[in-house]
Design an enzyme around this catalytic site. Structure first.
Site, PDB file in Angstrom:
ATOM      1  N   ASP A 198       0.867  -1.185   0.000  1.00 33.68           N
ATOM      2  CA  ASP A 198       0.000   0.000   0.000  1.00 33.68           C
ATOM      3  C   ASP A 198       0.898   1.227   0.000  1.00 33.68           C
ATOM      4  O   ASP A 198       2.020   1.182   0.501  1.00 33.68           O
ATOM      5  CB  ASP A 198      -0.901   0.002   1.242  1.00 33.68           C
ATOM      6  N   PHE A 245     -17.125  -9.706  -4.420  1.00 35.99           N
ATOM      7  CA  PHE A 245     -18.537  -9.501  -4.066  1.00 35.99           C
ATOM      8  C   PHE A 245     -18.752  -9.380  -2.561  1.00 35.99           C
ATOM      9  O   PHE A 245     -19.867  -9.515  -2.081  1.00 35.99           O
ATOM     10  CB  PHE A 245     -19.393 -10.662  -4.594  1.00 35.99           C
ATOM     11  N   GLU A 288     -19.363  -5.411   3.390  1.00 36.12           N
ATOM     12  CA  GLU A 288     -18.744  -4.912   4.619  1.00 36.12           C
ATOM     13  C   GLU A 288     -19.525  -5.485   5.796  1.00 36.12           C
ATOM     14  O   GLU A 288     -20.733  -5.673   5.731  1.00 36.12           O
ATOM     15  CB  GLU A 288     -18.747  -3.391   4.634  1.00 36.12           C
ATOM     16  N   CYS A 345     -19.958   1.623  -1.992  1.00 35.80           N
ATOM     17  CA  CYS A 345     -20.144   0.764  -3.176  1.00 35.80           C
ATOM     18  C   CYS A 345     -21.406   1.078  -3.959  1.00 35.80           C
ATOM     19  O   CYS A 345     -21.338   1.579  -5.073  1.00 35.80           O
ATOM     20  CB  CYS A 345     -20.132  -0.703  -2.753  1.00 35.80           C
TER      21      CYS A 345
END
Ligand code: UGA
Length: 423
Positions: free
Chosen positions: A18, A135, A138, A249
């Site tokens: 990252d 898919f 959260e 999303c």
């Protein structure tokens, strides 16, 4: 992050890259920068077993056989389309470190056509690209990653990529053999993701449109949803009417999906998604209007408690949260808004510092003139809260923005209960 920790938990050696020095330091110390059930345990296990490392230097991926692209594709600032800069930058940085014969797997949510463009660069290094959309939900990210309901793999050449596709399937060793495994072309794999989120958003906005009709006619949208849901072809899930959908999303994905379709000259095919978006945004205003009406149009100076800041329970994510949207509107109307949430107060305070926050639920309820339940955390759904809150508030008015409270329990305590789409 969840994918890295999950892959390490099933025995793989994982290097996670990252650009954020802070996030890498925190993750290396076993501290997840988000609240996600089960993630801390997975991180601890992977780090202590020596199978999981977090780094900022892309060079560390050189020994790796499979490279997952999992960067975010947020909505552009002043446009509806997705911002692919992070993805392009990640690929640009990865390219010099790719070995011949290795595999690159796209997981990011992208507009259709993206994989085809990226493949040229990846093939140029002698590596292969597959597209394997994500898919996970959260709040369920760990279990959805380890045990997804389907695996979709897009490729430009199923024959040439056969051994790579096999390798990817065997990598997911936690996934039961009966789980559907679909090999498609790139465009289909990319579209499955956008179409799935568009369908879910449409289902929620459909029932919220019915809530508007229920309001105008005296019907009860929750009973309507129950009755509709008994039809197996429809199903009850994602028919929860209320303040509407938010998060990182659904809202941005339907906009990006429509924007890409328009680029393809197919605006007619996605016009309904603008309606889905508009219905959804009206729900936030409706919740504010219900509070306003309950207080006889005098919200200014009134103390209003917002139960919930996260866009949904089980998460501390406040991106495009309906709860915070309504809180801000009420604040702008002059109300003294107090926001509480079991997990998301710190994030909400950073994003919307103009609001007042109270971590403690009782203190948040103290002296309230009205309550808006905006995120259906389990602690707010406990019927006992009706009594606890009754002893703390100034006026017993509750707007149930998720239609999730036990109406009888609240009315028994003398509350004026107001649902969304319910008489
Ligand atoms: C969503 C999809 O459900 C995942 O399958 C997908 O992988 C993910 O987006 C993604 O693209 O990464 P998520 O954003 O975690 O997952 O949240 P959802 O559980 O879909 O809920 C979205 C919003 O809809 C929440 O604000 C929730 O409160 C709301 N919602 C959900 C309703 O208003 N009514 C319902 O009946 C269900």
């Amino acid at each position: 992050m969840v994918h890295a920790a999950a892959m390490a938990s099933i025995g793989h050696h994982v290097v996670a890259v990252d650009i954020s020095v802070d996030k890498v330091a925190s993750l290396s110390a076993g501290i997840a920068p988000i609240f996600e059930p089960g993630l801390d345990e997975l991180l601890a296990e992977g780090l202590s077993a020596g199978r999981l490392r977090f780094v900022t230097d892309m060079k560390a991926v050189e020994p790796c056989d499979i490279h997952f692209l999992a960067v975010g594709t947020p909505q552009k600032t002043a446009e509806m389309s997705a911002d692919l800069n992070y993805l392009h930058e990640a690929v640009r940085e990865l390219l010099p470190h790719l070995r011949e014969g290795t595999l690159v797997v796209g997981k990011s949510t992208v507009p259709v056509g993206t994989a085809k463009d990226l493949e040229l660069h990846i093939n140029g290094r002698g590596a292969t690209l597959l597209w394997n959309p994500e898919f996970l939900r959260e709040g369920w990210a760990v279990s959805d990653t380890l045990n997804p309901d389907r695996i979709v793999v897009g490729t430009s050449d199923p024959v040439k990529a056969k051994s790579h596709i096999k390798k990817l399937r065997s990598l997911y060793s936690s996934v039961p053999p009966q789980t559907p495994f679909l090999v498609t072309n790139f465009a289909t794999a990319e579209l499955v993701k956008g179409a799935a989120n568009a369908f879910l958003a449409t289902k929620i906005s459909f029932i919220n449109a019915m809530a508007e009709i229920a309001d105008a006619s005296g019907a009860d949208v929750t009973e309507l949803a129950d009755a509709l849901g008994h039809d197996n072809r429809i199903g009850r899930r994602f028919l929860g009417a209320g303040i509407g959908f938010g998060g990182g999303c659904l809202p941005k994905d339907i906009r990006a999906f429509a924007a890409r379709a328009e680029e393809l000259g197919k605006e007619d095919a996605v016009r309904f998604l603008h309606e889905v978006d508009a219905i959804n945004l009206r729900r936030r205003e409706k919740a504010v209007a219900l509070i306003d009406a309950a207080l006889q149009g005098e919200v200014s100076g009134r103390r209003i408690t917002i139960l919930g800041a996260a866009f949904k329970p089980g998460s501390d994510d406040i991106r495009d949260s309906p709860a915070l949207h309504a809180a801000l509107r009420l604040h702008e109307l002059g109300a003294q808004v107090v926001v509480t949430d079991p997990k998301a107060v710190a994030n909400a305070r950073l994003a919307k510092p103009q609001l007042t926050y109270e971590q403690d639920l009782r203190r948040a309820l103290n002296g309230a003139d009205a309550i808006l339940l905006a995120t259906e955390w389990a602690e707010y759904r406990e019927p006992e809260l009706a009594q606890t809150a009754a002893n703390l508030v100034h006026q017993k008015i509750v707007v149930d923005g998720r239609n999730c409270l036990n109406v009888e329990a609240w009315r028994d305590q003398g509350w004026r209960y107001i649902g969304m789409g319910r008489p």
